[in-house]
Design a protein around this motif. Structure first.
Motif, PDB file in Angstrom:
ATOM      1  N   GLU A   1       0.852  -1.192   0.000  1.00  0.00           N
ATOM      2  CA  GLU A   1       0.000   0.000   0.000  1.00  0.00           C
ATOM      3  C   GLU A   1       0.890   1.244   0.000  1.00  0.00           C
ATOM      4  OE1 GLU A   1      -3.204  -0.690  -0.249  1.00  0.00           O
ATOM      5  OE2 GLU A   1      -4.169   1.241   0.040  1.00  0.00           O
ATOM      6  N   MET A   2       0.426   2.282  -0.677  1.00  0.00           N
ATOM      7  CA  MET A   2       1.203   3.528  -0.787  1.00  0.00           C
ATOM      8  C   MET A   2       0.283   4.728  -0.589  1.00  0.00           C
ATOM      9  SD  MET A   2       3.017   2.536  -4.399  1.00  0.00           S
ATOM     10  CE  MET A   2       4.339   3.714  -4.433  1.00  0.00           C
ATOM     11  N   SER A   3       0.848   5.806  -0.041  1.00  0.00           N
ATOM     12  CA  SER A   3       0.067   7.034   0.160  1.00  0.00           C
ATOM     13  C   SER A   3       0.444   8.095  -0.859  1.00  0.00           C
ATOM     14  CB  SER A   3       0.326   7.604   1.546  1.00  0.00           C
ATOM     15  OG  SER A   3      -0.280   6.784   2.508  1.00  0.00           O
ATOM     16  N   PHE A   4      -0.452   9.045  -1.042  1.00  0.00           N
ATOM     17  CA  PHE A   4      -0.245  10.174  -1.957  1.00  0.00           C
ATOM     18  C   PHE A   4       0.116   9.688  -3.358  1.00  0.00           C
ATOM     19  CE2 PHE A   4       0.947  11.696   2.347  1.00  0.00           C
ATOM     20  CZ  PHE A   4      -0.142  12.522   2.538  1.00  0.00           C
ATOM     21  N   VAL A   5      -0.624   8.697  -3.817  1.00  0.00           N
ATOM     22  CA  VAL A   5      -0.353   8.149  -5.148  1.00  0.00           C
ATOM     23  C   VAL A   5      -1.616   8.163  -5.995  1.00  0.00           C
ATOM     24  CG1 VAL A   5       1.563   6.625  -4.573  1.00  0.00           C
ATOM     25  CG2 VAL A   5      -0.791   5.816  -4.240  1.00  0.00           C
ATOM     26  N   GLU A   6      -1.384   8.224  -7.300  1.00  0.00           N
ATOM     27  CA  GLU A   6      -2.450   7.991  -8.259  1.00  0.00           C
ATOM     28  C   GLU A   6      -2.179   6.651  -8.909  1.00  0.00           C
ATOM     29  OE1 GLU A   6      -2.264  11.486 -10.645  1.00  0.00           O
ATOM     30  OE2 GLU A   6      -3.425  12.638  -9.175  1.00  0.00           O
TER      31      GLU A   6
ATOM     32  N   PRO B   1      -4.872   9.965   4.190  1.00  0.00           N
ATOM     33  CA  PRO B   1      -4.294  10.479   2.937  1.00  0.00           C
ATOM     34  C   PRO B   1      -4.883   9.733   1.752  1.00  0.00           C
ATOM     35  CG  PRO B   1      -2.825   8.861   3.905  1.00  0.00           C
ATOM     36  CD  PRO B   1      -3.993   8.997   4.862  1.00  0.00           C
ATOM     37  N   PRO B   2      -4.837  10.318   0.564  1.00  0.00           N
ATOM     38  CA  PRO B   2      -5.192   9.522  -0.618  1.00  0.00           C
ATOM     39  C   PRO B   2      -4.225   8.345  -0.683  1.00  0.00           C
ATOM     40  CG  PRO B   2      -4.854  11.847  -1.181  1.00  0.00           C
ATOM     41  CD  PRO B   2      -4.423  11.682   0.235  1.00  0.00           C
ATOM     42  N   HIS B   3      -4.726   7.165  -0.964  1.00  0.00           N
ATOM     43  CA  HIS B   3      -3.832   6.007  -0.968  1.00  0.00           C
ATOM     44  C   HIS B   3      -4.348   4.929  -1.897  1.00  0.00           C
ATOM     45  CE1 HIS B   3      -6.806   5.234   2.201  1.00  0.00           C
ATOM     46  NE2 HIS B   3      -6.571   3.948   2.057  1.00  0.00           N
TER      47      HIS B   3
END
Ligand code: ASP
Length: 581
Positions: A237-242, A522-524
């Motif tokens: 999983e990753m944050s601040f990604v599109e 955060p967006p993730h």
């Protein structure tokens, strides 16, 4: 000391040295005055020699040893007269001077050879012996290498491995949960994670930014060759990604693994929309090692008097290159093939583009030569090609033709297991209608974000909403899947509503996540790779079982330890569980 070297290590450079080896007796041969033993360990095989003339007593004791005895021997490394170029130790042998039996062994129930005489059931029951065999051991080494390289890569780009709990509350990945009763909280149950989905999202709320875990997941599903009730994911999983940030990162991981483990350079991966995948290949995980794209024929073939086509929602075909030579018998057999219940078609229409440029079809009664020429044009068919056409309800026909395409691809040798075609399938539908429960189900899972431009249709036209979800497909196998997540509490609540949860139910089941979303999520987004499948793919095999040290059989049992099994009455009492008689 038990050994100075391993059984895979010695060669001509060591000639003349006195060495000590330990291992298992793999094979022994008595040849007149000499006895040869192959001594095996994890690293290889070394030939031992015992000579009646020079050491009668030792040779006689060697002759009494059985298969799989554990031995320790000392002796001199000598050049072999009869060399075996196939193994690294094939140029030498050990003239044994001292022999210790470290342990005896009863005769194993099957031969511990690459080609064993043991059937699957027997091998599973004695899996610890099966694991002594080269092919299975090599599979597990491959697995270990893939896991190590996965960790190397993800660590090198700032991911952190975090363990998440195994005793949890249900995760909605669409399968049945395995449940564990709680003794301390009688009448209550934990569920084993179908994936760490909710935890990894919570780690994003915590600010971990880049998480991964090589992790066991549990799903109580009917088994197939590529399914096990417990299996392993590379979960991330990753944050601040599109979307493309995630795809690029995991394309990088995939390339790294191919390069490091197989020495193969994988080119930049194409993105294919779900709609195109379904239209052109009838599958959301198309094998694109070969083309053989679907050709839709409705406008060309309908209203010409052929009822079957006229009444079909979809008439669609493929062109099998060079198959016009198929005999009547072969075509009948192919027709039977599509009529099997697994495929479920009523019949198969064919048109052969003969080398004399005539076209012979199974529907000549309805279509004249000119019309059939138009078919050939639509298919891009050349002399010598065979056009195969199915008709019926759209989804069912696509699915059937997809199977036929794979079958023909296989027959034509287009599915070479040493060729790897990797691509992304994107823009999946967010929801699918489930006729049994009479409600919308999340196609991926309920935390998947709709594509932003579709959010407004979530309640008015749920079926048309696309998800910001993606799958990594390699050679027709779904290796990974993930999505950009919903990180907004309101949208998440709306999604639960569309899925038929009352606010109370959503709160009871996923309140912890909805609450967390109130504290600055955060967006993730993320992805999970099916690690067992990845291993099988790298190993060039279909079944994941041989890439798992101790797998379950297809009745979901571990036949080696005989599990599941009944438990003591006292355990049941403690858990306050009564069994139905
Ligand atoms: N949890 C998902 C799964 O197991 C993967 C993901 O969305 O990251 O399929």
């Amino acid at each position: 000391m038990h050994r100075t070297h391993t059984c895979g290590e010695l060669n001509l450079k060591h000639a003349g040295q006195t060495v000590t080896l330990s291992g298992w007796l793999a094979r022994s041969r008595d040849l007149g005055g000499m006895t040869f033993i192959d001594l095996r360990d994890r690293y290889g095989i070394t030939q031992l020699v015992f000579n009646m003339d020079t050491n009668k007593a030792l040779c006689e004791s060697a002759r009494k040893l059985g298969r799989e005895f554990v031995l320790k021997v000392s002796g001199k490394v000598a050049e072999r007269s009869n060399k075996n170029p196939k193994i690294p130790t094939g140029e030498i042998e050990i003239i044994v001077e001292k022999l210790d039996v470290l342990n005896e062994a009863i005769t194993p129930p099957f031969t511990i050879e690459d080609e064993t005489d043991g059937g699957e059931d027997l091998r599973m029951k004695y899996r610890y012996l099966d694991l002594r065999r080269n092919p299975v051991r090599e599979n597990l080494f491959l697995r270990a290498k893939l896991a190590a390289e996965t960790r190397n890569y993800l660590n090198s780009i700032g991911f952190i491995e975090v363990e998440t709990p195994v005793l949890i509350k249900s995760t909605p990945e669409g399968a049945r949960d395995f449940v564990v009763p709680s003794r301390v909280n009688p009448g209550q149950f934990f569920a084993l994670p179908q994936s760490p989905q909710t935890f990894k999202q919570l780690l994003m709320v915590s600010g971990f930014d880049k998480y991964y875990q090589v992790v066991k997941c549990f799903r109580d599903e009917d088994l197939r060759a590529d399914r096990q009730p417990e299996f392993t994911q590379i979960d991330c999983e990753m944050s601040f990604v599109e979307r493309n940030d995630v795809l690029d990162t995991f394309e990088g991981l995939t390339r790294h693994l191919f390069k490091k483990v197989k020495g193969i350079d994988i080119p930049k991966m194409a993105h294919m929309s779900y709609d195109d995948a379904m239209k052109n290949y009838g599958s959301d995980k198309p094998d694109i090692r070969f083309e053989m794209k679907f050709v839709e024929l409705n406008t060309l073939v309908q209203n010409k008097g052929f009822k079957v086509f006229d009444s079909s929602e979809l008439v669609v075909g493929i062109c099998a290159k060079g198959c016009a030579e198929y005999t009547r018998k072969q075509l009948d057999e192919l027709t039977e093939w599509v009529k099997r219940p697994q495929i479920g078609m009523q019949g198969l229409v064919y048109a052969k583009y003969n080398t004399d440029r005539t076209i012979k079809s199974s529907v000549d009664k309805f279509y004249n030569a000119d019309e059939l020429k138009k078919w050939a044009q639509a298919f891009g068919a050349k002399e010598g090609d065979l056009m195969l056409v199915l008709a019926g309800e759209k989804n069912k026909t696509r699915k059937a033709l997809s199977e036929l395409r794979l079958e023909m691809g296989g027959r034509l040798g287009l599915r070479n297991k040493d060729v790897y075609a990797c691509h992304w399938v994107v823009d999946f539908p967010l929801l699918e209608w489930n006729g049994e429960s009479n409600r919308w189900h999340a196609m991926h899972h309920p935390f998947t974000s709709p594509n932003p431009e579709d959010v407004s249709k979530l309640e008015s036209d749920p079926g048309s909403v696309k998800a910001n979800a993606y799958d990594l497909v390699i050679n027709g196998v779904e290796i990974g899947g993930g999505s950009i997540r919903i990180h907004d509490k309101k949208l998440q609540q709306q999604m639960f509503k569309v899925l038929g949860f009352t606010p109370g139910q959503a709160q009871a089941q996923f309140g912890f996540l909805l609450n967390a979303f109130e504290y600055g999520a955060p967006p993730h987004g993320g992805i999970a790779f099916g690690f067992d499948r990845l291993c099988a793919l790298f190993g060039g095999q279909e079944s994941i079982r041989d890439f798992i040290a101790f797998p379950k059989n297809n009745a979901a049992r571990d036949v080696m330890i005989d599990a599941p099994s009944e438990i003591e009455e006292t355990q049941l009492k403690e858990l306050k569980i009564k069994l139905e008689k």
